[in-house]
Design a protein around this motif. Structure first.
Motif, short mmCIF file in Angstrom:
data_model
loop_
_atom_site.label_atom_id
_atom_site.label_comp_id
_atom_site.label_asym_id
_atom_site.label_seq_id
_atom_site.Cartn_x
_atom_site.Cartn_y
_atom_site.Cartn_z
N GLY A 102 -3.70 4.23 -1.57
CA GLY A 102 -4.63 4.49 -0.46
C GLY A 102 -5.30 5.83 -0.61
O GLY A 102 -5.10 6.74 0.21
N GLN A 150 -6.75 -0.38 6.85
CA GLN A 150 -5.63 -0.96 6.12
C GLN A 150 -5.71 -2.49 6.13
O GLN A 150 -5.42 -3.14 5.13
CB GLN A 150 -4.31 -0.50 6.74
CG GLN A 150 -3.09 -0.96 5.95
CD GLN A 150 -1.80 -0.31 6.43
OE1 GLN A 150 -1.80 0.80 6.94
NE2 GLN A 150 -0.69 -1.01 6.27
N GLY A 178 0.82 -1.21 0.00
CA GLY A 178 0.00 0.00 0.00
C GLY A 178 0.85 1.26 0.00
O GLY A 178 1.89 1.32 0.65
#
Length: 406
Positions: free
Chosen positions: A76, A176, A42
């Motif tokens: 993200g 997350q 990420g």
């Protein structure tokens, strides 16, 4: 290459691998059947200009691609609009959607120089987090307790010292981790500071009955050119991957002989055995350390700028340093008569601030027309000057005569 040798390259440079046996099984399956497995990494698109410190993780993703990994390159964008508070005393300022999209595109343009675009997919977590809804968010928060959340080291310290912890900071690692549920990732990569959040992915995959629990690989932070502090633009010890190839090459030649081997391990595509052989050659006097450094610099500059630019960067470096000559094609900037030397150094980009300019002048690192200058209050008159900081940074300064300007 055997599975054992592949794992050696995969684990190269990592600080910690959780559930390595699972990765071994995935690689073995790929060798037997050709079936690829999902690698998640990420990225918050808050700083789109990458330096070599950022590419440590990208190099690892490229290694996984060689041995069966299919990369889920996660932007993200949803979480960037919240602000990741991990390891910080306050929540980072959220970005607008326009800023996120612009930064994400710049990010992707740069990472394709390292990763095979055919073996990866760029994902945006807003695709599923925007639609999670209040019911979904409540269900998500029910999967993890406050007591477990407070086990995170920085949360523990702040709780014990009476510092406030916002609910956003609790929710961020859950979001997350939920990304791992949606992506059904087999392995997640991240920095040491992200361990708690990466382990959250394992927990939530189990809670949501995904049918797998991702392995976690933690990568260290790369030291900057000074060999002491982590590579950072704010510290001025970085090498940007979009930098001028000559500047990039010269910076890499400036690192210490000791740091060179760490850069080889984290940034080079040479195998561990090839690096070991080169290191042995230096130790036995068969390979000069400067030549080893040149080979590393050439490899990295070629990766981001091409073979011709890498060759020209080396030729320019050899010309400037071996013959003590000034490059023929340096950048020019124009200022008005009476401009203060420290202001010029700052505005030209040779120094990050006027304070840094003063320090460079005081230390003897600044030259005008190859003559050392020590007057930090100097104001320049009409003419042309070659400014130089250290041995490799030049700029041509043209001072206009404002009295006769029309």
């Amino acid at each position: 290459m055997s599975v054992k040798e592949a794992l050696r390259e995969i684990c190269r440079g990592s600080n910690e691998v959780i559930a390595l046996d699972y990765i071994e099984g995935l690689v073995e399956r790929f060798y037997k059947t050709g079936e690829r497995f999902v690698i998640k990494a990420g990225f918050d698109p808050t700083a789109p200009d990458l330096h070599l410190g950022h590419t440590v993780l990208l190099q690892k993703l490229a290694t996984f691609q060689k041995y069966g990994g299919f990369i889920k390159f996660l932007i993200g964008d949803f979480t960037a609009r919240i602000g990741d508070p991990t390891g910080k005393s306050e929540t980072r300022k959220p970005l607008t959607q326009e800023e996120v999209e612009r930064n994400a595109q710049t990010y992707c343009d740069q990472v394709f120089k390292i990763l095979d675009p055919e073996l990866m997919e760029v994902c945006f977590n807003s695709a599923w987090l925007n639609t999670l809804g209040s019911a979904g968010m409540i269900e998500l928060t029910s999967k993890f307790s406050v007591a477990r959340m407070l086990e995170r080291d920085d949360f523990t310290k702040r709780y014990q010292s009476g510092q406030p912890i916002s609910l956003v900071e609790f929710i961020y690692p859950l979001l997350q981790g939920y990304d791992s549920v949606v992506l059904e990732s087999d392995v997640e990569l991240g920095g040491n500071d992200q361990k708690f959040n990466l382990l959250m992915g394992r927990t939530l995959q189990r809670a949501y009955e995904v049918g797998k629990e991702q392995s976690v690989m933690l990568m260290p932070l790369l030291e900057g050119l000074d060999g002491v502090q982590k590579m950072s633009k704010s510290l001025g010890n970085y090498v940007g991957i979009t930098e001028n190839p000559r500047e990039m090459y010269a910076k890499l030649l400036s690192i210490s002989d000791e740091l060179m081997w760490k850069y080889y391990e984290f940034l080079s595509t040479k195998s561990l055995d090839e690096i070991k052989e080169a290191k042995k050659g230096v130790a036995e006097g068969l390979l000069h350390p400067k030549r080893a450094k040149e080979l590393l610099a050439l490899e990295i500059v070629e990766r981001y700028h091409g073979e011709d630019e890498a060759r020209r960067a080396k030729e320019n470096f050899d010309l400037v340093f071996a013959q003590n000559e000034i490059p023929s094609d340096i950048v020019e900037m124009t200022f008005e008569e009476g401009a203060w030397v420290c202001a010029i150094l700052k505005e030209s980009g040779l120094c990050q601030s006027t304070s840094q300019a003063r320090r460079d002048i005081q230390s003897g690192a600044f030259r005008i027309d190859q003559k050392k200058m020590t007057n930090e209050d100097l104001k320049l008159q009409k003419g042309e000057y070659i400014f130089q900081i250290g041995k490799r940074r030049f700029i041509k300064i043209i001072i206009k005569d404002t009295k006769n300007a029309t």
